[in-house]
Design a protein around this motif. Structure first.
Motif, PDB file in Angstrom:
ATOM      1  N   VAL A 174      -1.635   6.104  -6.581  1.00  0.00           N
ATOM      2  CA  VAL A 174      -2.664   5.193  -7.070  1.00  0.00           C
ATOM      3  C   VAL A 174      -3.962   5.508  -6.333  1.00  0.00           C
ATOM      4  CG1 VAL A 174      -3.357   2.759  -7.234  1.00  0.00           C
ATOM      5  CG2 VAL A 174      -0.959   3.404  -7.585  1.00  0.00           C
ATOM      6  N   PRO A 175      -5.088   5.600  -7.038  1.00  0.00           N
ATOM      7  CA  PRO A 175      -6.362   5.928  -6.388  1.00  0.00           C
ATOM      8  C   PRO A 175      -6.768   4.883  -5.340  1.00  0.00           C
ATOM      9  CG  PRO A 175      -6.556   6.111  -8.778  1.00  0.00           C
ATOM     10  CD  PRO A 175      -5.237   5.484  -8.492  1.00  0.00           C
ATOM     11  N   THR A 176      -7.483   5.349  -4.336  1.00  0.00           N
ATOM     12  CA  THR A 176      -7.935   4.499  -3.236  1.00  0.00           C
ATOM     13  C   THR A 176      -8.700   3.280  -3.733  1.00  0.00           C
ATOM     14  OG1 THR A 176      -7.984   6.355  -1.698  1.00  0.00           O
ATOM     15  CG2 THR A 176      -9.373   4.468  -1.145  1.00  0.00           C
ATOM     16  N   ALA A 177      -9.616   3.470  -4.659  1.00  0.00           N
ATOM     17  CA  ALA A 177     -10.430   2.356  -5.159  1.00  0.00           C
ATOM     18  C   ALA A 177      -9.557   1.288  -5.813  1.00  0.00           C
ATOM     19  CB  ALA A 177     -11.468   2.865  -6.151  1.00  0.00           C
ATOM     20  N   ALA A 237       0.831  -1.205   0.000  1.00  0.00           N
ATOM     21  CA  ALA A 237       0.000   0.000   0.000  1.00  0.00           C
ATOM     22  C   ALA A 237       0.865   1.255   0.000  1.00  0.00           C
ATOM     23  CB  ALA A 237      -0.944   0.001   1.194  1.00  0.00           C
ATOM     24  N   ALA A 238       1.934   1.277   0.785  1.00  0.00           N
ATOM     25  CA  ALA A 238       2.797   2.458   0.840  1.00  0.00           C
ATOM     26  C   ALA A 238       3.398   2.755  -0.522  1.00  0.00           C
ATOM     27  CB  ALA A 238       3.900   2.254   1.876  1.00  0.00           C
ATOM     28  N   THR A 239       3.818   1.731  -1.239  1.00  0.00           N
ATOM     29  CA  THR A 239       4.363   1.926  -2.584  1.00  0.00           C
ATOM     30  C   THR A 239       3.304   2.514  -3.502  1.00  0.00           C
ATOM     31  OG1 THR A 239       5.816   0.028  -2.248  1.00  0.00           O
ATOM     32  CG2 THR A 239       5.475   0.744  -4.512  1.00  0.00           C
ATOM     33  N   MET A 240       2.083   2.043  -3.367  1.00  0.00           N
ATOM     34  CA  MET A 240       0.990   2.563  -4.187  1.00  0.00           C
ATOM     35  C   MET A 240       0.667   4.007  -3.822  1.00  0.00           C
ATOM     36  SD  MET A 240      -1.383  -0.800  -4.147  1.00  0.00           S
ATOM     37  CE  MET A 240      -1.586  -1.700  -5.662  1.00  0.00           C
ATOM     38  N   LEU A 267      -5.579  -4.996  -3.458  1.00  0.00           N
ATOM     39  CA  LEU A 267      -5.217  -5.655  -2.196  1.00  0.00           C
ATOM     40  C   LEU A 267      -6.380  -6.419  -1.572  1.00  0.00           C
ATOM     41  CD1 LEU A 267      -2.958  -2.907  -0.589  1.00  0.00           C
ATOM     42  CD2 LEU A 267      -2.291  -4.853  -2.014  1.00  0.00           C
ATOM     43  N   ARG A 268      -7.538  -6.346  -2.224  1.00  0.00           N
ATOM     44  CA  ARG A 268      -8.737  -7.057  -1.761  1.00  0.00           C
ATOM     45  C   ARG A 268      -9.153  -6.652  -0.354  1.00  0.00           C
ATOM     46  NH1 ARG A 268      -6.331 -12.227  -4.374  1.00  0.00           N
ATOM     47  NH2 ARG A 268      -7.179 -12.041  -6.450  1.00  0.00           N
ATOM     48  N   VAL A 269      -9.178  -5.347  -0.128  1.00  0.00           N
ATOM     49  CA  VAL A 269      -9.637  -4.792   1.146  1.00  0.00           C
ATOM     50  C   VAL A 269     -10.659  -3.709   0.846  1.00  0.00           C
ATOM     51  CG1 VAL A 269      -7.471  -5.298   2.348  1.00  0.00           C
ATOM     52  CG2 VAL A 269      -7.782  -3.075   1.248  1.00  0.00           C
ATOM     53  N   SER A 270     -11.276  -3.169   1.880  1.00  0.00           N
ATOM     54  CA  SER A 270     -12.271  -2.123   1.666  1.00  0.00           C
ATOM     55  C   SER A 270     -11.583  -0.773   1.416  1.00  0.00           C
ATOM     56  CB  SER A 270     -13.189  -2.006   2.887  1.00  0.00           C
ATOM     57  OG  SER A 270     -12.476  -1.460   3.971  1.00  0.00           O
ATOM     58  N   GLU A 271     -12.297   0.104   0.762  1.00  0.00           N
ATOM     59  CA  GLU A 271     -11.786   1.465   0.552  1.00  0.00           C
ATOM     60  C   GLU A 271     -11.613   2.176   1.888  1.00  0.00           C
ATOM     61  OE1 GLU A 271     -13.595   3.827  -2.529  1.00  0.00           O
ATOM     62  OE2 GLU A 271     -13.965   2.032  -3.749  1.00  0.00           O
TER      63      GLU A 271
END
Length: 110
Positions: free
Chosen positions: A11-14, A3-6, A20-24
């Motif tokens: 990279v947009p939240t969605a 996530a940190a790299t993104m 990563l298959r998690v919730s926004e």
């Protein structure tokens, strides 16, 4: 952390949530923490584990070092309240059992 790299690449939240298959909601929380330079709290860890369990629909086994947010009474109560979660703690000093120690050693040598 992926996530940190993104986050660094804006990279947009969605998209992060999808990848990563998690919730926004989780991604927004992580992004706020990352932007503020903060770390995960006990409640953040539990929220992450609850989400992972919901997505995986399977028991989770954690092998944790003794980071202060992972050894407190509050965290112990939160983890024991989840029958699908098994937590195994590494000894107080066990760099040979913790693969991240080798990564840190390699990075510090560079």
């Amino acid at each position: 952390m992926q996530a940190a790299t993104m986050f660094e690449k804006s990279v947009p939240t969605a998209q992060i949530a999808y990848d990563l298959r998690v919730s926004e909601k989780s991604v927004r929380l992580w992004r706020r923490r990352w932007t503020a330079g903060g770390t995960f709290s006990e409640d953040d860890y539990i929220a992450f584990l609850d989400q992972a369990h919901q997505r995986l629909r399977a028991p989770i086994v954690l092998i944790w070092d003794n980071l202060n947010t992972r050894v407190g009474h509050h965290m112990h109560a939160l983890t024991t309240a989840r029958p699908w979660l098994t937590v195994t703690r590494l000894p107080a000093y066990a760099p040979n059992l913790n693969p991240t120690e080798g990564v840190w050693r390699w990075m510090n040598a560079a």
